[in-house]
Design a protein around this motif. Structure first.
Motif, mmCIF file in Angstrom:
data_model
loop_
_atom_site.group_PDB
_atom_site.id
_atom_site.type_symbol
_atom_site.label_atom_id
_atom_site.label_comp_id
_atom_site.label_asym_id
_atom_site.label_seq_id
_atom_site.Cartn_x
_atom_site.Cartn_y
_atom_site.Cartn_z
ATOM 1 N N SER A 38 5.927 -17.925 -40.425
ATOM 2 C CA SER A 38 7.271 -17.990 -39.390
ATOM 3 C C SER A 38 6.971 -17.888 -37.912
ATOM 4 C CB SER A 38 7.804 -16.935 -40.244
ATOM 5 O OG SER A 38 8.972 -16.997 -39.222
ATOM 6 N N ASP A 39 7.779 -18.507 -36.879
ATOM 7 C CA ASP A 39 7.793 -18.141 -36.278
ATOM 8 C C ASP A 39 8.843 -17.088 -35.868
ATOM 9 O OD1 ASP A 39 6.820 -20.860 -35.572
ATOM 10 O OD2 ASP A 39 8.746 -21.530 -35.151
ATOM 11 N N PRO A 40 8.443 -16.408 -35.006
ATOM 12 C CA PRO A 40 9.441 -14.872 -34.476
ATOM 13 C C PRO A 40 10.497 -15.462 -34.421
ATOM 14 C CG PRO A 40 7.493 -14.949 -32.818
ATOM 15 C CD PRO A 40 7.736 -16.449 -33.682
ATOM 16 N N LYS A 57 -4.369 -14.394 -40.746
ATOM 17 C CA LYS A 57 -4.358 -15.455 -40.223
ATOM 18 C C LYS A 57 -4.818 -15.437 -38.376
ATOM 19 C CE LYS A 57 -3.639 -18.642 -44.332
ATOM 20 N NZ LYS A 57 -3.026 -19.258 -44.520
ATOM 21 N N SER A 58 -3.994 -14.966 -38.083
ATOM 22 C CA SER A 58 -4.658 -15.315 -36.563
ATOM 23 C C SER A 58 -5.094 -14.036 -35.886
ATOM 24 C CB SER A 58 -2.733 -15.015 -35.817
ATOM 25 O OG SER A 58 -1.787 -13.436 -36.193
ATOM 26 N N ASP A 60 -8.734 -12.332 -34.812
ATOM 27 C CA ASP A 60 -9.754 -12.941 -35.066
ATOM 28 C C ASP A 60 -10.667 -12.556 -36.076
ATOM 29 O OD1 ASP A 60 -9.299 -12.801 -32.308
ATOM 30 O OD2 ASP A 60 -9.655 -10.884 -31.788
ATOM 31 N N ASP A 61 -10.593 -11.476 -37.422
ATOM 32 C CA ASP A 61 -12.167 -11.388 -37.940
ATOM 33 C C ASP A 61 -11.980 -11.784 -39.185
ATOM 34 O OD1 ASP A 61 -10.460 -9.667 -38.643
ATOM 35 O OD2 ASP A 61 -11.757 -7.988 -38.000
ATOM 36 N N GLY A 62 -10.179 -11.907 -39.755
ATOM 37 C CA GLY A 62 -9.938 -12.660 -40.864
ATOM 38 C C GLY A 62 -10.400 -11.458 -41.995
ATOM 39 N N LYS A 63 -10.373 -9.533 -41.991
ATOM 40 C CA LYS A 63 -11.005 -9.385 -42.636
ATOM 41 C C LYS A 63 -9.636 -8.856 -43.108
ATOM 42 C CE LYS A 63 -15.157 -7.818 -40.895
ATOM 43 N NZ LYS A 63 -15.875 -6.753 -40.375
ATOM 44 N N PRO A 64 -9.336 -8.554 -44.959
ATOM 45 C CA PRO A 64 -8.172 -8.160 -45.047
ATOM 46 C C PRO A 64 -7.884 -6.158 -44.799
ATOM 47 C CG PRO A 64 -10.081 -8.302 -47.252
ATOM 48 C CD PRO A 64 -10.772 -8.770 -45.142
ATOM 49 N N VAL A 81 0.391 -15.512 -42.831
ATOM 50 C CA VAL A 81 -0.629 -14.847 -43.756
ATOM 51 C C VAL A 81 -0.894 -15.553 -45.076
ATOM 52 C CG1 VAL A 81 0.810 -12.900 -42.915
ATOM 53 C CG2 VAL A 81 1.093 -13.404 -44.481
ATOM 54 N N GLU A 82 -2.076 -14.958 -45.595
ATOM 55 C CA GLU A 82 -2.876 -15.870 -47.013
ATOM 56 C C GLU A 82 -1.964 -14.839 -48.002
ATOM 57 O OE1 GLU A 82 -5.101 -16.922 -46.951
ATOM 58 O OE2 GLU A 82 -6.164 -17.584 -45.738
#
Length: 288
Positions: A38-40, A57-58, A60-64, A81-82
């Motif tokens: 979603s946009d803000p 998803k935004s 840098d590392d993409g870690k949970p 998000v995932e």
């Protein structure tokens, strides 16, 4: 930008269950049925989210991560998000907050990116309280007293866990402290139109004032405003000692005060002397 005034419209927009009440909403996330990007948007109420194995998803590392997130009125928040996380959410109207403000801490006004990262034991504690809160929320007659009591316990846990986070990960906060102190020390290196404020430094550091203030208080044992006032007083005493051509009003305006009388009261409150008395004491000592 969309602005959601109530729980029902927001929940419908992102795919959460319909709220049972207009002032408090408690529920569990089901990302498979939710809006994942979603946009803000802006909500006109307070949100506390507990997200487990959450992947932004935004990032840098993409870690949970497993963390507590906050969103307050008039603060825009977007996401991408995932659908892999689980968790819980609590939504509170401004009316509930205002009526019970003494129960709540600064955290409700933290920003979305000022998260509390939870250990496994901490999330288990939060789950216990949340499950009890959800049980009372689902009852036919919503019991506000019990719900607010559980919310208070929840917020108290968050307070304890934030202190743990500040203490166990000092390196992550050292740069915030050093940047704040540098900005503060450099504030009077340029002409100013107002005295420094916590909001001013929070804006410079892209943080919420409450979050910045809690970090400064934790690491310096003084509030952010106390740190600021120390620098203002130091600058005031320097001007009074070294610039005899400046009268009290000139000093006040040099420091960013709108009114000389306010400066005089501020100065006396901090040093026990008026600016005029302080200058007289300095001159007396210089003649001795």
């Amino acid at each position: 930008m969309k602005n959601f005034k109530d729980f029902k419209s927001f929940n419908n927009h992102i795919g959460l269950q319909e709220p049972l009440d207009e002032d408090i909403d408690v529920g569990y996330y089901d990302p498979s049925n939710m809006l994942l990007k979603s946009d803000p948007v802006i909500v006109d109420f307070y949100r506390i989210s507990f997200k487990i194995n959450f992947i932004d998803k935004s990032a840098d590392d993409g870690k949970p991560i497993t963390a507590v997130f906050f969103n307050s009125p008039n603060r825009a928040n977007g996401w991408d998000v995932e659908p892999s996380y689980t968790g819980m959410y609590l939504q509170l109207s401004k009316k509930i907050i205002e009526k019970n403000r003494f129960l709540f801490k600064n955290y409700l006004d933290y920003g979305e990116h000022e998260a509390l990262y939870l250990t496994e034991n901490e999330i288990q504690e939060i789950k216990i309280i949340f499950d009890l809160m959800f049980k009372y929320y689902q009852e036919n007659q919503i019991n506000y007293e019990v719900l607010i009591s559980y919310v208070h316990v929840l917020i108290s846990l968050v307070e304890a866990f934030y202190k743990r986070q500040f203490s166990t990960h000092p390196k992550e906060y050292n740069h915030i402290l050093s940047d704040f102190q540098q900005l503060l020390n450099e504030y009077y290196n340029q002409p100013v139109s107002q005295i420094p404020s916590v909001q001013y430094f929070a804006d410079k550091l892209d943080l919420t004032p409450n979050y910045l203030g809690d970090i400064i208080k934790h690491f310096t044992q003084k509030s952010a405003i106390e740190n600021i006032h120390e620098v203002v007083i130091k600058r005031a005493t320097t001007l009074l000692k070294e610039n005899s051509t400046l009268n009290n009003a000139d000093v006040a305006y040099e420091l960013g005060f709108d009114y000389p009388n306010y400066f005089a009261k501020f100065f006396k409150k901090n040093l026990g002397l008026t600016p005029k008395q302080y200058r007289s004491e300095v001159l007396k000592r210089q003649k001795q």
